[in-house]
Design an enzyme around this catalytic site. Sequence first.
Site, PDB file in Angstrom:
ATOM      1  N   ARG A 280      40.991  43.535  50.651  1.00 61.76           N
ATOM      2  CA  ARG A 280      41.161  42.136  51.058  1.00 61.76           C
ATOM      3  C   ARG A 280      41.445  41.268  49.838  1.00 61.76           C
ATOM      4  O   ARG A 280      41.476  41.759  48.704  1.00 61.76           O
ATOM      5  CB  ARG A 280      39.944  41.613  51.845  1.00 61.76           C
ATOM      6  CG  ARG A 280      38.630  41.635  51.089  1.00 61.76           C
ATOM      7  CD  ARG A 280      37.507  41.105  51.978  1.00 61.76           C
ATOM      8  NE  ARG A 280      36.501  40.386  51.190  1.00 61.76           N
ATOM      9  CZ  ARG A 280      35.597  39.561  51.690  1.00 61.76           C
ATOM     10  NH1 ARG A 280      35.563  39.310  52.987  1.00 61.76           N
ATOM     11  NH2 ARG A 280      34.723  38.957  50.912  1.00 61.76           N
TER      12      ARG A 280
ATOM     13  N   ASP B 214      33.096  53.136  45.651  1.00 59.91           N
ATOM     14  CA  ASP B 214      32.322  52.037  45.069  1.00 59.91           C
ATOM     15  C   ASP B 214      32.513  52.130  43.554  1.00 59.91           C
ATOM     16  O   ASP B 214      32.084  53.111  42.932  1.00 59.91           O
ATOM     17  CB  ASP B 214      30.845  52.218  45.453  1.00 59.91           C
ATOM     18  CG  ASP B 214      29.948  51.126  44.880  1.00 59.91           C
ATOM     19  OD1 ASP B 214      30.400  50.375  43.994  1.00 59.91           O
ATOM     20  OD2 ASP B 214      28.791  51.044  45.322  1.00 59.91           O
ATOM     21  N   VAL B 215      33.122  51.111  42.941  1.00 61.19           N
ATOM     22  CA  VAL B 215      33.428  51.210  41.511  1.00 61.19           C
ATOM     23  C   VAL B 215      32.182  51.225  40.630  1.00 61.19           C
ATOM     24  O   VAL B 215      32.250  51.605  39.462  1.00 61.19           O
ATOM     25  CB  VAL B 215      34.386  50.094  41.011  1.00 61.19           C
ATOM     26  CG1 VAL B 215      35.775  50.248  41.587  1.00 61.19           C
ATOM     27  CG2 VAL B 215      33.815  48.709  41.269  1.00 61.19           C
TER      28      VAL B 215
ATOM     29  N   ASN C 272      40.357  45.471  40.071  1.00 59.40           N
ATOM     30  CA  ASN C 272      40.264  44.166  40.721  1.00 59.40           C
ATOM     31  C   ASN C 272      38.962  43.966  41.488  1.00 59.40           C
ATOM     32  O   ASN C 272      38.567  42.824  41.731  1.00 59.40           O
ATOM     33  CB  ASN C 272      41.478  44.013  41.659  1.00 59.40           C
ATOM     34  CG  ASN C 272      41.319  42.859  42.613  1.00 59.40           C
ATOM     35  OD1 ASN C 272      41.597  41.719  42.253  1.00 59.40           O
ATOM     36  ND2 ASN C 272      40.823  43.110  43.818  1.00 59.40           N
TER      37      ASN C 272
ATOM     38  N   TYR D 101      27.987  36.026  36.867  1.00 57.11           N
ATOM     39  CA  TYR D 101      29.404  36.299  37.160  1.00 57.11           C
ATOM     40  C   TYR D 101      30.271  35.977  35.944  1.00 57.11           C
ATOM     41  O   TYR D 101      31.132  36.779  35.536  1.00 57.11           O
ATOM     42  CB  TYR D 101      29.831  35.455  38.368  1.00 57.11           C
ATOM     43  CG  TYR D 101      31.297  35.563  38.711  1.00 57.11           C
ATOM     44  CD1 TYR D 101      31.798  36.679  39.384  1.00 57.11           C
ATOM     45  CD2 TYR D 101      32.198  34.550  38.358  1.00 57.11           C
ATOM     46  CE1 TYR D 101      33.142  36.772  39.696  1.00 57.11           C
ATOM     47  CE2 TYR D 101      33.543  34.637  38.675  1.00 57.11           C
ATOM     48  CZ  TYR D 101      34.016  35.747  39.347  1.00 57.11           C
ATOM     49  OH  TYR D 101      35.350  35.844  39.651  1.00 57.11           O
TER      50      TYR D 101
ATOM     51  N   LYS E 284      32.776  38.441  33.765  1.00 56.63           N
ATOM     52  CA  LYS E 284      34.221  38.218  33.633  1.00 56.63           C
ATOM     53  C   LYS E 284      34.625  38.074  32.165  1.00 56.63           C
ATOM     54  O   LYS E 284      35.708  38.505  31.766  1.00 56.63           O
ATOM     55  CB  LYS E 284      34.620  36.981  34.456  1.00 56.63           C
ATOM     56  CG  LYS E 284      34.466  37.191  35.954  1.00 56.63           C
ATOM     57  CD  LYS E 284      35.588  38.053  36.489  1.00 56.63           C
ATOM     58  CE  LYS E 284      35.166  39.031  37.531  1.00 56.63           C
ATOM     59  NZ  LYS E 284      36.279  39.844  38.042  1.00 56.63           N
TER      60      LYS E 284
ATOM     61  N   ILE F 281      41.648  30.866  43.954  1.00 53.16           N
ATOM     62  CA  ILE F 281      42.668  31.501  44.788  1.00 53.16           C
ATOM     63  C   ILE F 281      42.137  31.605  46.214  1.00 53.16           C
ATOM     64  O   ILE F 281      40.971  31.990  46.410  1.00 53.16           O
ATOM     65  CB  ILE F 281      42.991  32.917  44.246  1.00 53.16           C
ATOM     66  CG1 ILE F 281      43.302  32.869  42.736  1.00 53.16           C
ATOM     67  CG2 ILE F 281      44.125  33.550  45.028  1.00 53.16           C
ATOM     68  CD1 ILE F 281      44.440  31.957  42.330  1.00 53.16           C
TER      69      ILE F 281
HETATM   70  P1  NAP Z   1      37.148  39.280  48.033  1.00 52.05           P
HETATM   71  O1  NAP Z   1      38.095  38.613  48.973  1.00 52.05           O
HETATM   72  O2  NAP Z   1      35.688  39.167  48.260  1.00 52.05           O
HETATM   73  O3  NAP Z   1      37.563  40.827  47.906  1.00 52.05           O
HETATM   74  C1  NAP Z   1      36.851  41.656  47.033  1.00 52.05           C
HETATM   75  C2  NAP Z   1      37.357  43.065  47.161  1.00 52.05           C
HETATM   76  O4  NAP Z   1      36.604  43.888  46.261  1.00 52.05           O
HETATM   77  C3  NAP Z   1      37.165  43.646  48.535  1.00 52.05           C
HETATM   78  O5  NAP Z   1      38.223  44.548  48.815  1.00 52.05           O
HETATM   79  C4  NAP Z   1      35.857  44.402  48.408  1.00 52.05           C
HETATM   80  O6  NAP Z   1      35.749  45.437  49.376  1.00 52.05           O
HETATM   81  C5  NAP Z   1      35.999  44.947  47.001  1.00 52.05           C
HETATM   82  N1  NAP Z   1      34.738  45.327  46.377  1.00 52.05           N
HETATM   83  C6  NAP Z   1      33.630  44.559  46.166  1.00 52.05           C
HETATM   84  N2  NAP Z   1      32.677  45.282  45.571  1.00 52.05           N
HETATM   85  C7  NAP Z   1      33.185  46.533  45.400  1.00 52.05           C
HETATM   86  C8  NAP Z   1      32.696  47.728  44.855  1.00 52.05           C
HETATM   87  N3  NAP Z   1      31.444  47.826  44.368  1.00 52.05           N
HETATM   88  N4  NAP Z   1      33.492  48.819  44.828  1.00 52.05           N
HETATM   89  C9  NAP Z   1      34.751  48.760  45.317  1.00 52.05           C
HETATM   90  N5  NAP Z   1      35.277  47.645  45.863  1.00 52.05           N
HETATM   91  C10 NAP Z   1      34.506  46.553  45.911  1.00 52.05           C
HETATM   92  O7  NAP Z   1      37.361  38.747  46.546  1.00 52.05           O
HETATM   93  P2  NAP Z   1      38.643  38.108  45.804  1.00 52.05           P
HETATM   94  O8  NAP Z   1      38.463  36.640  45.847  1.00 52.05           O
HETATM   95  O9  NAP Z   1      39.896  38.711  46.294  1.00 52.05           O
HETATM   96  O10 NAP Z   1      38.337  38.586  44.316  1.00 52.05           O
HETATM   97  C11 NAP Z   1      38.964  39.736  43.768  1.00 52.05           C
HETATM   98  C12 NAP Z   1      38.804  39.711  42.268  1.00 52.05           C
HETATM   99  O11 NAP Z   1      39.356  38.495  41.766  1.00 52.05           O
HETATM  100  C13 NAP Z   1      37.354  39.745  41.809  1.00 52.05           C
HETATM  101  O12 NAP Z   1      37.251  40.538  40.640  1.00 52.05           O
HETATM  102  C14 NAP Z   1      37.055  38.297  41.481  1.00 52.05           C
HETATM  103  O13 NAP Z   1      36.060  38.173  40.500  1.00 52.05           O
HETATM  104  C15 NAP Z   1      38.408  37.837  40.955  1.00 52.05           C
HETATM  105  N6  NAP Z   1      38.632  36.391  41.046  1.00 52.05           N
HETATM  106  C16 NAP Z   1      38.752  35.767  42.261  1.00 52.05           C
HETATM  107  C17 NAP Z   1      39.000  34.394  42.291  1.00 52.05           C
HETATM  108  C18 NAP Z   1      39.202  33.645  43.579  1.00 52.05           C
HETATM  109  O14 NAP Z   1      39.382  32.430  43.527  1.00 52.05           O
HETATM  110  N7  NAP Z   1      39.218  34.264  44.730  1.00 52.05           N
HETATM  111  C19 NAP Z   1      39.083  33.669  41.096  1.00 52.05           C
HETATM  112  C20 NAP Z   1      38.946  34.348  39.890  1.00 52.05           C
HETATM  113  C21 NAP Z   1      38.734  35.702  39.874  1.00 52.05           C
HETATM  114  P3  NAP Z   1      34.308  45.976  49.912  1.00 52.05           P
HETATM  115  O15 NAP Z   1      33.417  44.783  50.084  1.00 52.05           O
HETATM  116  O16 NAP Z   1      34.640  46.709  51.149  1.00 52.05           O
HETATM  117  O17 NAP Z   1      33.789  46.898  48.840  1.00 52.05           O
END
Ligand code: NAP
Length: 259
Positions: free
Chosen positions: A19, A66-67, A93, A159, A163, A192
């Site tokens: 996702r 699970d990473v 990611n 967090y 990062k 995002i």
């Molecule tokens: P998200 O919508 O919550 O998606 C997170 C994804 O990571 C999901 O596919 C989830 O799947 C997976 N995940 C979580 N824990 C995991 C684990 N232990 N092992 C494997 N997969 C795992 O989050 P997102 O907003 O897209 O964020 C993705 C990345 O972008 C993250 O690293 C986040 O820190 C970074 N980021 C996001 C934003 C933002 O605004 N959204 C901003 C800066 C950085 P499952 O839960 O099924 O494991």
Amino acid sequence: MIMFSSMKGRSVLVTGGSRGIGKGIAAAFAAEGAQVVITGRDRQAGESAASDLAAAGGNAVYIQADVANPADCAQMVATTIERNGGLDVLCCNAGVFPSASLAEMTPGQLDEVLGVNLKGTVFAVQAALDALGRSGRGRVVVTSSITGPVTGYAGWAHYGASKAGQLGFIRSAALELAPAGVTINAVMPGNIITEGLTDLGGEYEQTMAASIPLKRLGSVADIASAVLFFASEQAGYITGQTLIIDGGQTIPESLEAMV
Ligand code: NAP
């Protein structure tokens, strides 16, 4: 002259590709003709995401992993090699961002955030080292954040540390990967629109948009474009570097500085 070389046939592994940003990255590689593997913990969400990618014409499958678990990382890389004949691009990611004030943060909460975001990145890269070296054009692209390396946010100290830690990691890793011609770089998204961010509530989204010079939150495609760039042949001389993609959010000194 073509601007960027094709991703056709490249083997790409996107952790947390079920996702949000990860799914957007996977969709962008799939649209370019790559063979994509996505991972995540929730099997149902992962399989549904892989079906969406396939329905859009992409070559994509889901592997449960699970990473935070090194054995799962080894398994996801082995399965990717088995399916695609190798591994060319690893996108680290997967991430979690539960909020906890310093006063209330438990050791378990700290371990979870560092375990998935920071250690999970290290475990995934370790598992992929040999395969990326064999690729001849191996690439790692890490999804970091502006939160931690550049900015702070109350409730996200753990967090932010995870990062910022990812960026410390890529600089030394770049030196160890370089002899095999493998590069490692990081994208640093601002805010995002993803399922994870939507979980934080509509008010959060509106407040954030007002503080962004380009007056909108980013899309997953905005991040995916930068990841594709780092994965391209043309970015082959860039390693250990970072790119902020935030609509200018980290630029103004104050709200007064914006027009
Ligand atoms: P998200 O919508 O919550 O998606 C997170 C994804 O990571 C999901 O596919 C989830 O799947 C997976 N995940 C979580 N824990 C995991 C684990 N232990 N092992 C494997 N997969 C795992 O989050 P997102 O907003 O897209 O964020 C993705 C990345 O972008 C993250 O690293 C986040 O820190 C970074 N980021 C996001 C934003 C933002 O605004 N959204 C901003 C800066 C950085 P499952 O839960 O099924 O494991």
